[in-house]
Design an enzyme around this catalytic site. Structure first.
Site, mmCIF file in Angstrom:
data_model
loop_
_atom_site.group_PDB
_atom_site.id
_atom_site.type_symbol
_atom_site.label_atom_id
_atom_site.label_comp_id
_atom_site.label_asym_id
_atom_site.label_seq_id
_atom_site.Cartn_x
_atom_site.Cartn_y
_atom_site.Cartn_z
ATOM 1 N N ASP A 11 43.977 41.655 37.429
ATOM 2 C CA ASP A 11 44.752 41.547 38.638
ATOM 3 C C ASP A 11 45.260 43.020 39.258
ATOM 4 O O ASP A 11 45.399 42.987 40.314
ATOM 5 C CB ASP A 11 46.163 40.507 38.316
ATOM 6 C CG ASP A 11 45.756 39.455 37.461
ATOM 7 O OD1 ASP A 11 44.749 39.563 36.629
ATOM 8 O OD2 ASP A 11 46.206 38.395 37.283
ATOM 9 N N ASP A 39 53.257 44.412 39.249
ATOM 10 C CA ASP A 39 52.989 43.951 40.517
ATOM 11 C C ASP A 39 53.486 44.413 41.690
ATOM 12 O O ASP A 39 53.487 43.728 42.755
ATOM 13 C CB ASP A 39 53.385 42.293 40.293
ATOM 14 C CG ASP A 39 52.458 41.550 39.358
ATOM 15 O OD1 ASP A 39 51.375 41.684 39.368
ATOM 16 O OD2 ASP A 39 53.095 40.914 38.456
HETATM 17 N N1 GLY Z 1 48.432 37.752 38.950
HETATM 18 C C1 GLY Z 1 48.725 36.550 37.902
HETATM 19 C C2 GLY Z 1 47.674 35.521 38.527
HETATM 20 O O1 GLY Z 1 46.843 35.819 39.277
HETATM 21 O O2 GLY Z 1 47.897 34.322 38.244
#
Ligand code: GLY
Length: 413
Positions: A192, A132
């Site tokens: 994501d 992330d």
């Molecule tokens: N990246 C985690 C979410 O979108 O909840």
């Protein structure tokens, strides 16, 4: 070859004129006799209202958190503000909101708070246990560097990008998303992760080293090949076999079922391929973004206000929570896509995004002043199957909403 600012400027001027005409005629009781008028608030006024409220709420949040060392806003839990430290995947969004608001209105107060909250997450640059880093570092330090050219921000970005690429595998050609559930997933990649690739593109710009960009392109290519269904909806999690480098499982984590269309995942995919086309000009990325946009804009389960339910296949629609974050991500992406794929389709994208922004800027979704624990938007859903963050504000909904407002404002200029 559309000239977006000029052509759209005329359209927006007409909206303002029509709106003013309507107001005047309503005032004089002559509304019925007027043709070519619109009661709709001009989008320029919607955008300004949204930005004003966003600044108001974000400054209240800043003042509240100023004395709380290292804390960043996360959501509302048990009717109270829940905070995180730098290590939560969302730590960079609130600093990013402050940078966008500073870009819109460059006051010393907004800059002071943007710098304060950005500095709170510096330690994230060393994280190697998660993918992330793009969300965390690029939204905060990336926007800060873009607006200030502060060299220390650049150093944090490069260190962060080096941490992120430790998760790349030559065998799979992808960045590994998560380390948990290792007994189920050999090498999990979530949709994501497309969002973290913009950070790697910036790292190549900052260093002149092509390796970051090459990793980003490899990741986007493999995701395009393996993450999508025939209708251009996508899986949330694809896990790869570490020996063969091929997928061995396609599942969900935050969606309703493995085969459902989790709303935010579809929005990440749309944004991810739109952004990667902007960055690379690879035509297959534009095709992918266009097809994802068509899937979303034509989806029969999209409500009339165009704010998705948390999953397009959730079992109790229309009695399911909405996800304003997915609408904000989608609107921001559609505005960019409207410029990258101009013409009739681009116009549809822009109109759709405007409708979403109108909904998000209505009292249904936009917080009243000083309410909503000082977040900007209401009604997002983080992890419904985990019964976590359901129908609450989320910092990334706010971030992509403010980004979309600025993108629209730049078109109107
Ligand atoms: N990246 C985690 C979410 O979108 O909840």
């Amino acid at each position: 070859d559309r000239s977006p600012s000029r052509g759209l400027g005329d359209v927006y001027k007409r909206q303002v004129e029509n709106f003013l005409c309507t107001c005047m005629l309503v005032c004089t009781g002559m509304f019925a006799s007027c043709s070519n008028t619109s009661k709709e608030e001009p989008i320029s006024s919607v955008v300004e209202r949204g930005l004003d409220r966003a600044e108001h709420q974000s400054l209240l949040m800043a003042k509240k958190l100023e004395p709380m060392e290292g804390k960043l806003p996360k959501t509302i839990k048990n009717d109270s503000l829940e905070t995180s430290d730098y290590s939560w995947w969302c730590s960079g969004f609130y600093p990013g909101v402050l940078w966008y608001l500073y870009e819109n209105n460059p006051t010393s107060e907004l800059k002071k708070y943007a710098e304060d909250f950005t500095g709170r997450i510096e330690k994230a640059k060393n994280i190697k246990y998660s993918h992330d880093l793009g969300f965390m570092i690029n939204c905060s330090y990336g926007n800060g560097y873009r607006l200030t050219q502060n060299e220390t921000y650049k150093d944090v970005m490069i260190t962060g990008a080096n941490s992120l690429i430790t998760r790349y595998s030559d065998k799979t050609g992808l960045i590994r998303s998560w380390d948990f559930n290792a007994d189920i997933w050999q090498f999990p990649v979530i949709i994501d992760n497309m969002m973290n690739l913009e950070f790697l593109m910036r790292a190549t710009d900052l260093t002149g080293d092509p390796k970051y960009k090459q990793i980003a392109i490899s990741h986007a290519d493999k995701t395009l090949k393996n993450h999508f269904r025939d209708d251009y909806s996508c899986y949330h999690v694809v896990s790869y076999d570490t020996i063969t480098g091929e997928p061995h499982k396609k599942q969900t984590h935050q969606g309703y079922t493995d085969e459902s269309a989790w709303a935010r995942g579809q929005a990440w995919a749309l944004y991810g391929y739109t952004m990667m086309y902007r960055e690379t000009k690879k035509p297959e990325y534009l095709d992918q973004a266009t097809n994802i946009a068509k899937f979303l804009m034509n989806h029969p389960a999209m409500p009339s206000d165009k704010i998705p339910y948390w999953d397009f296949d959730a079992p109790n629609i229309p009695n399911e929570p909405r996800d304003a974050s997915s609408a904000a991500v989608m609107a921001s992406a559609l505005i960019e896509l409207s410029l990258l794929n101009p013409g009739e389709f681009g116009d549809q994208c822009l109109k759709y995004a405007e409708d979403q922004i109108r909904s998000l800027t209505s009292s249904e979704y936009l917080a009243a002043e000083g309410e909503n624990c000082d977040f900007i938007l209401k009604h997002s859903t983080g992890h419904k199957p985990g019964n976590s963050e359901v129908d609450v504000p989320l910092s990334y909904a706010d971030y992509y909403y403010v980004e979309a407002l600025l993108r629209l404002k730049n078109l109107i200029k």
